[in-house]
Design an enzyme around this catalytic site. Structure first.
Site, PDB file in Angstrom:
ATOM      1  N   ASP A 174      -8.287  18.434 -14.515  1.00 21.27           N
ATOM      2  CA  ASP A 174      -8.678  16.934 -14.907  1.00 21.27           C
ATOM      3  C   ASP A 174      -8.170  16.963 -16.433  1.00 21.27           C
ATOM      4  O   ASP A 174      -9.003  17.288 -17.209  1.00 21.27           O
ATOM      5  CB  ASP A 174     -10.026  16.644 -14.641  1.00 21.27           C
ATOM      6  CG  ASP A 174     -10.584  15.170 -15.024  1.00 21.27           C
ATOM      7  OD1 ASP A 174      -9.543  14.742 -15.687  1.00 21.27           O
ATOM      8  OD2 ASP A 174     -11.448  14.450 -14.170  1.00 21.27           O
ATOM      9  N   TYR A 231     -17.378  16.318 -14.743  1.00 21.34           N
ATOM     10  CA  TYR A 231     -17.783  15.019 -14.612  1.00 21.34           C
ATOM     11  C   TYR A 231     -18.816  14.745 -13.524  1.00 21.34           C
ATOM     12  O   TYR A 231     -18.297  15.191 -12.566  1.00 21.34           O
ATOM     13  CB  TYR A 231     -16.041  14.007 -14.700  1.00 21.34           C
ATOM     14  CG  TYR A 231     -16.544  12.589 -14.711  1.00 21.34           C
ATOM     15  CD1 TYR A 231     -17.161  11.931 -15.501  1.00 21.34           C
ATOM     16  CD2 TYR A 231     -16.213  12.116 -13.099  1.00 21.34           C
ATOM     17  CE1 TYR A 231     -17.387  10.471 -15.224  1.00 21.34           C
ATOM     18  CE2 TYR A 231     -16.479  10.698 -13.091  1.00 21.34           C
ATOM     19  CZ  TYR A 231     -17.037   9.881 -14.165  1.00 21.34           C
ATOM     20  OH  TYR A 231     -17.326   8.678 -13.764  1.00 21.34           O
ATOM     21  N   LYS A 272      -9.390   5.632 -18.833  1.00 20.42           N
ATOM     22  CA  LYS A 272      -9.857   5.929 -20.297  1.00 20.42           C
ATOM     23  C   LYS A 272      -8.585   5.935 -21.175  1.00 20.42           C
ATOM     24  O   LYS A 272      -8.227   4.853 -21.588  1.00 20.42           O
ATOM     25  CB  LYS A 272     -10.331   7.493 -20.271  1.00 20.42           C
ATOM     26  CG  LYS A 272     -11.398   7.631 -19.108  1.00 20.42           C
ATOM     27  CD  LYS A 272     -12.611   6.956 -19.149  1.00 20.42           C
ATOM     28  CE  LYS A 272     -13.341   6.901 -17.761  1.00 20.42           C
ATOM     29  NZ  LYS A 272     -13.547   8.338 -16.997  1.00 20.42           N
ATOM     30  N   ARG A 322       0.852  -1.314  -0.030  1.00 17.47           N
ATOM     31  CA  ARG A 322      -0.037  -0.191  -0.027  1.00 17.47           C
ATOM     32  C   ARG A 322       1.037   1.232   0.069  1.00 17.47           C
ATOM     33  O   ARG A 322       0.540   2.075  -0.764  1.00 17.47           O
ATOM     34  CB  ARG A 322      -0.869  -0.062   1.240  1.00 17.47           C
ATOM     35  CG  ARG A 322      -1.491   1.312   1.387  1.00 17.47           C
ATOM     36  CD  ARG A 322      -2.940   1.212   2.315  1.00 17.47           C
ATOM     37  NE  ARG A 322      -2.749   0.317   3.291  1.00 17.47           N
ATOM     38  CZ  ARG A 322      -2.043   0.376   4.391  1.00 17.47           C
ATOM     39  NH1 ARG A 322      -1.424   1.543   4.513  1.00 17.47           N
ATOM     40  NH2 ARG A 322      -2.091  -0.454   5.452  1.00 17.47           N
TER      41      ARG A 322
HETATM   42  C1  LIG Z   1     -13.978   8.668 -15.871  1.00 19.70           C
HETATM   43  C2  LIG Z   1     -13.790  10.062 -15.231  1.00 19.70           C
HETATM   44  C3  LIG Z   1     -13.505  10.265 -14.066  1.00 19.70           C
HETATM   45  C4  LIG Z   1     -13.213   9.238 -12.985  1.00 19.70           C
HETATM   46  O1  LIG Z   1     -12.600   8.448 -13.203  1.00 19.70           O
HETATM   47  P1  LIG Z   1     -12.544   6.585 -12.812  1.00 19.70           P
HETATM   48  O2  LIG Z   1     -11.577   6.008 -13.280  1.00 19.70           O
HETATM   49  O3  LIG Z   1     -13.836   6.238 -13.295  1.00 19.70           O
HETATM   50  O4  LIG Z   1     -12.940   6.805 -11.180  1.00 19.70           O
HETATM   51  C5  LIG Z   1     -12.871  11.544 -13.606  1.00 19.70           C
HETATM   52  N1  LIG Z   1     -12.824  12.631 -14.640  1.00 19.70           N
HETATM   53  C6  LIG Z   1     -13.041  12.451 -15.867  1.00 19.70           C
HETATM   54  C7  LIG Z   1     -13.152  13.479 -16.904  1.00 19.70           C
HETATM   55  C8  LIG Z   1     -13.715  11.068 -16.329  1.00 19.70           C
HETATM   56  O5  LIG Z   1     -13.957  10.970 -17.569  1.00 19.70           O
END
Ligand SMILES: *Cc1c(COP(=O)(O)O)cnc(C)c1O
Length: 391
Positions: free
Chosen positions: A177, A105, A202, A53
């Site tokens: 982000d 998001y 993603k 961890r």
């Molecule tokens: C999918 C997404 C998240 C969250 O990520 P997870 O891996 O699903 O927890 C945050 N910001 C954006 C822009 C996203 O597309």
């Protein structure tokens, strides 16, 4: 950067940064260190790792790789994008205030309002393309400005440098982000952001086969705090998922080139389509964020939305009729995905609010994959014909 590789180009660093052949075996790829614990030569005399961890060699290599790709000093990996976002919020204290984009998001909006508001942290959601609105929302207690760019699903483009300046004028941090753009197309630290956040689920993973997240910063103190929360809260990724993300980042550049090229061609084609009223793609010259995107990004990305001249039922039928595009939430994989925000990702927003924000019933969001563009076009055409009675 942990390796002295800062003068190498992105594509080279994607493959080599943070990754050395295993010293003992010569194994070329970072092994999956499937360990919870590590031997100590005497009490407290570990060999660099004591518990997974706290630290794991596979994760370390991924973190160094991600830091290098963002042009940052320090990277931290998490078990999901939300785990990474949660860690940024761990920096805050009761009474603090956050200014965030009004089209962040959905999961980000949820953790802000349904988790952290209960801890007495205040959030204001504003149109972050309107810098006066952002400035007006800043308070004495504002500690964080949070933005995405491009945003979901209308691909609004936020000016990272302007938002960072506003945040810094108020002694607040600016977090971006960067999930939609990826570091191949946009590196927020170069524009003054303090923290870059990712859903590795993603484009960076890129194959729709894992869930993970990351934070990158140039600030040593922030990174130490992230490390403290990473270890204390425990939202750490498995070594196997770290290995999969490393596998993904190696091809990020070539995948993004194809995503961008195909999305641009589909955007142009849809823009001329008789049953499409508006296309939201920052690569189109009439997109309101086009000029800024051209300055801030190296290309325009693989996400686009478009407005079908359709009712909610027809739009739902359309996304059900596609065969190459898969009907699914999420994005950034090699396969094309399609969805109806009004019926799916943004269905929780009341219709009136949704429409006011431009999320109409006929809106369709596509994550353009790397299949052949002609097959994608033909698929959209047959689905339009099947779904729209007038077509
Ligand atoms: C999918 C997404 C998240 C969250 O990520 P997870 O891996 O699903 O927890 C945050 N910001 C954006 C822009 C996203 O597309």
């Amino acid at each position: 950067m942990s390796d002295d590789d800062s003068d190498e180009r992105f594509e080279t660093r994607a493959i080599h940064a943070g990754q050395e052949p295993d010293e003992e075996t010569g194994a070329l790829m970072t092994p999956i260190f499937a360990n919870s614990t590590y031997v100590q030569d005497g009490p407290g005399e570990d060999r660099g790792y004591e518990y997974s961890r706290t630290g794991n060699p596979t994760r370390d290599d991924l973190e160094d790789n991600l830091a290098s790709l963002e042009g940052g000093e320090y990277g931290r990996a998490f078990s999901s994008g939300m785990g990474a976002i949660n860690t940024v919020l761990n920096l805050l204290e009761a009474g603090d205030h956050v200014v965030a984009g009004d089209d962040v998001y959905g999961g980000t909006h949820r953790i802000f309002t349904q988790v952290y508001e209960d801890y007495d942290i205040d959030f204001d959601f504003v149109d972050t393309t309107d810098h006066d609105a952002v400035r007006d929302a800043m308070r004495e207690s504002t500690e964080l400005v949070w933005a995405e760019t491009p945003t979901n699903p209308l691909m609004n483009v936020n000016d990272i440098s302007a938002l960072s300046d506003i945040a810094h004028d108020h002694d607040a941090l600016c977090a971006v982000d960067n999930t939609f753009a990826t570091p191949y197309l946009q590196r927020p630290l170069e524009f003054g952001a303090d923290i870059v956040c990712h859903s590795l689920t993603k484009y960076l993973g890129g194959h729709s086969d894992l869930v993970a997240g990351a934070l990158v910063t140039d600030d040593e103190e922030l990174d130490e705090q992230f490390g403290f929360y990473q270890n204390s809260v425990g939202a750490t990724p498995s070594p196997f998922d770290c290995f999969l993300v490393l596998r993904g980042t190696k091809t990020l550049g070539v995948r993004m080139d194809r995503h961008c090229e195909t999305a641009a061609e589909l955007a142009e084609w849809l823009d001329d389509h008789e049953h499409v009223s508006t296309v939201y793609y920052p690569g189109l010259e009439d997109h309101p964020g086009h000029e800024l995107a051209a300055e801030q990004m190296d290309d325009f990305g693989g996400m686009l939305s478009f407005e079908l001249d359709a009712s909610l039922e027809e739009a739902s039928e359309f996304v059900s009729q596609t065969e190459v595009f898969t009907l699914a939430e999420s994005l950034g994989g090699v396969e094309s995905l399609i969805e109806s925000p009004a019926a799916m990702t943004h269905a929780a927003i009341p219709k009136e609010e949704r429409e006011a924000a431009g999320l109409t019933d006929g809106l369709v969001r596509a994550s353009v994959g790397i299949e052949h563009v002609d097959d994608l076009k033909a698929d959209l055409q047959q689905a339009i014909e099947a779904a729209l009675e007038t077509a």
